[in-house]
Design an enzyme around this catalytic site. Sequence first.
Site, mmCIF file in Angstrom:
data_model
loop_
_atom_site.group_PDB
_atom_site.id
_atom_site.type_symbol
_atom_site.label_atom_id
_atom_site.label_comp_id
_atom_site.label_asym_id
_atom_site.label_seq_id
_atom_site.Cartn_x
_atom_site.Cartn_y
_atom_site.Cartn_z
ATOM 1 N N ASP B 15 53.997 76.918 131.812
ATOM 2 C CA ASP B 15 55.444 76.714 131.715
ATOM 3 C C ASP B 15 55.857 75.840 132.884
ATOM 4 O OD1 ASP B 15 58.140 77.324 130.710
ATOM 5 O OD2 ASP B 15 58.385 78.465 132.545
ATOM 6 N N SER B 16 57.061 75.277 132.807
ATOM 7 C CA SER B 16 57.581 74.482 133.918
ATOM 8 C C SER B 16 57.825 75.342 135.157
ATOM 9 C CB SER B 16 58.890 73.824 133.511
ATOM 10 O OG SER B 16 59.800 74.795 133.075
ATOM 11 N N GLY B 48 63.528 70.682 131.736
ATOM 12 C CA GLY B 48 64.503 70.569 130.643
ATOM 13 C C GLY B 48 65.502 69.437 130.807
ATOM 14 N N CYS B 78 56.641 76.782 127.477
ATOM 15 C CA CYS B 78 57.845 76.008 127.802
ATOM 16 C C CYS B 78 58.411 75.361 126.540
ATOM 17 C CB CYS B 78 57.472 74.941 128.815
ATOM 18 S SG CYS B 78 58.809 73.843 129.276
ATOM 19 N N ASN B 79 59.675 75.640 126.258
ATOM 20 C CA ASN B 79 60.303 75.052 125.070
ATOM 21 C C ASN B 79 60.371 73.535 125.158
ATOM 22 O OD1 ASN B 79 61.782 77.057 123.006
ATOM 23 N ND2 ASN B 79 61.643 78.034 125.005
ATOM 24 N N THR B 80 60.678 73.027 126.351
ATOM 25 C CA THR B 80 60.798 71.572 126.498
ATOM 26 C C THR B 80 59.467 70.895 126.191
ATOM 27 O OG1 THR B 80 62.486 71.913 128.196
ATOM 28 C CG2 THR B 80 61.474 69.743 128.105
ATOM 29 N N GLU B 157 68.446 83.078 137.122
ATOM 30 C CA GLU B 157 67.689 83.083 138.376
ATOM 31 C C GLU B 157 68.517 83.668 139.524
ATOM 32 O OE1 GLU B 157 65.517 79.433 139.003
ATOM 33 O OE2 GLU B 157 64.280 79.905 137.264
ATOM 34 N N CYS B 189 64.872 78.963 124.987
ATOM 35 C CA CYS B 189 64.496 78.771 126.391
ATOM 36 C C CYS B 189 63.994 80.117 126.876
ATOM 37 C CB CYS B 189 65.696 78.312 127.220
ATOM 38 S SG CYS B 189 65.385 78.316 129.001
ATOM 39 N N THR B 190 62.899 80.098 127.612
ATOM 40 C CA THR B 190 62.257 81.363 128.003
ATOM 41 C C THR B 190 63.105 82.215 128.940
ATOM 42 O OG1 THR B 190 61.124 80.108 129.714
ATOM 43 C CG2 THR B 190 59.895 80.560 127.687
ATOM 44 N N HIS B 191 64.111 81.619 129.569
ATOM 45 C CA HIS B 191 64.982 82.424 130.432
ATOM 46 C C HIS B 191 65.994 83.245 129.631
ATOM 47 C CE1 HIS B 191 63.538 80.007 133.768
ATOM 48 N NE2 HIS B 191 64.318 80.611 134.615
#
Lengths: 273, 273
Positions: B15-16, B48, B78-80, B157, B189-191
């Site tokens: 992931d990023s 992103g 990562c979605n992006t 975050e 988005c993973t968040h």
Amino acid sequence: MSNTLQNSKAIGVFDSGIGGLTVVRALLEQLPNENIVYFGDTARVPYGSKSAQVVREYTLDDTEFLLSRDVKMIVVACNTVSAVALDVVQKRANLPVTGVIIPGAEAALRASGNKRIGVIGTAGTVNSNAYRNELQRLDGTTNVFSKACPLFVPLVEEGWLDLKATELIAQEYLFPLTTERIDTLILGCTHYPLLKRTIAKVTKGMVTLIDSGEATAGTVAAMLDAQGLRNSSSQSPNIQFFVSDAPEKFTAVGELFLGRKLGVVRKVTVGRH
Amino acid sequence: MSNTLQNSKAIGVFDSGIGGLTVVRALLEQLPNENIVYFGDTARVPYGSKSAQVVREYTLDDTEFLLSRDVKMIVVACNTVSAVALDVVQKRANLPVTGVIIPGAEAALRASGNKRIGVIGTAGTVNSNAYRNELQRLDGTTNVFSKACPLFVPLVEEGWLDLKATELIAQEYLFPLTTERIDTLILGCTHYPLLKRTIAKVTKGMVTLIDSGEATAGTVAAMLDAQGLRNSSSQSPNIQFFVSDAPEKFTAVGELFLGRKLGVVRKVTVGRH
């Protein structure tokens, strides 16, 4: 002794991204004859949440790029770099160099009556204690109250400068500072001047807001004068913009920061061989 | 024919940054015997907001790192990256590869009654139209309504999951989608799974929320079964975490995403020679 060829070289300015354009704006206002080369490291933005070691690596890349453009001095517009990596620039570049921390700290001390000064910025800037250290070095009686405000940058980039949510978030961040009876607040991130109105509202106009970028432009003028490096040409200055990621977003949002049209923005590669 | 040595190799996940830990969490729940190697590119996060070209360069670096750890398959958390660079991973790695877009789109279509589906994510994911394209490829009658929500990642975050400001921002972002009468919303988005409660409140419980990470864990299980790659060992699995910036912040915030303690997080360098 001034030297026309040397003096006509550009002032190099770099930032982790777009925010440094508020520093360029202040330079354009205070030094309208100077040529400027701006580099924004938009491929690796933001620096504020990253470790000092990584920021120092990126800073060296940014410095190399400006040196390749043959600038006459370097302005580190990024608060995070100014806080944790100014020495990297100074060591590499055999040129006058200024960051934004010392000018911002000096301006805050001139403005403050009660020597209770607030500092807001990214996590990297605040955790570095750079403003605190500088303020206390300049005046050991200063009380410094700091707060990282990581939501402010994305709020500005979203263009949500006056939203109710923005005001609530500003209250959340600034309440601990206002209860400490600060009379001066350093906007220790180049994005924050765009939130001046909301910050002034939340602090009820009781606090003097210090824009480090404006203070830095004053320092740049003084450094150029001291070294006889002012550009005396009356030609219209050349302002060049370079970024490390696609220029479109930078161009679109940049006008808001610069307060005028940007012109051509070129993409360059740094830090990869 | 299964092969114990091959099967005991780890699933590689990248992931990023930190968000991919919500995908690891889903993998741990659905595939409790599997070894996992996770890489978070925290020195260059976020992806992103960056261009496809830069994201593709970084993706190649991330893939090289996982290949150096001898993984048996690669999960692009990562979605992006899943949106704009999945082919980079597939081309480089001679291994099974899945992103999060196709599993998320499939799960959304299974959940939706009226085939009016919302998608939220970073600017990069939304602008790529990857979810829209996949949803319409799977079912040409689907109506897709997308919205980039750049404030959600920093809100998560910051740990501000239930604040009034968070709710106002969620309303700001989601209002245009709810007026389109979506019955299903992909958290692209993973968040975003950490904001499920606030998103459910703003959408008044009328919308099914699809966590692409959970859907992806199901796809990973199916791919391992199809290729006879499931780990049959009853030993307690080895979960390893690597990041490209200082591990401290990752470790501190990571527990929130993973839902358990992380153990040791190691720093590695990628993409610089």
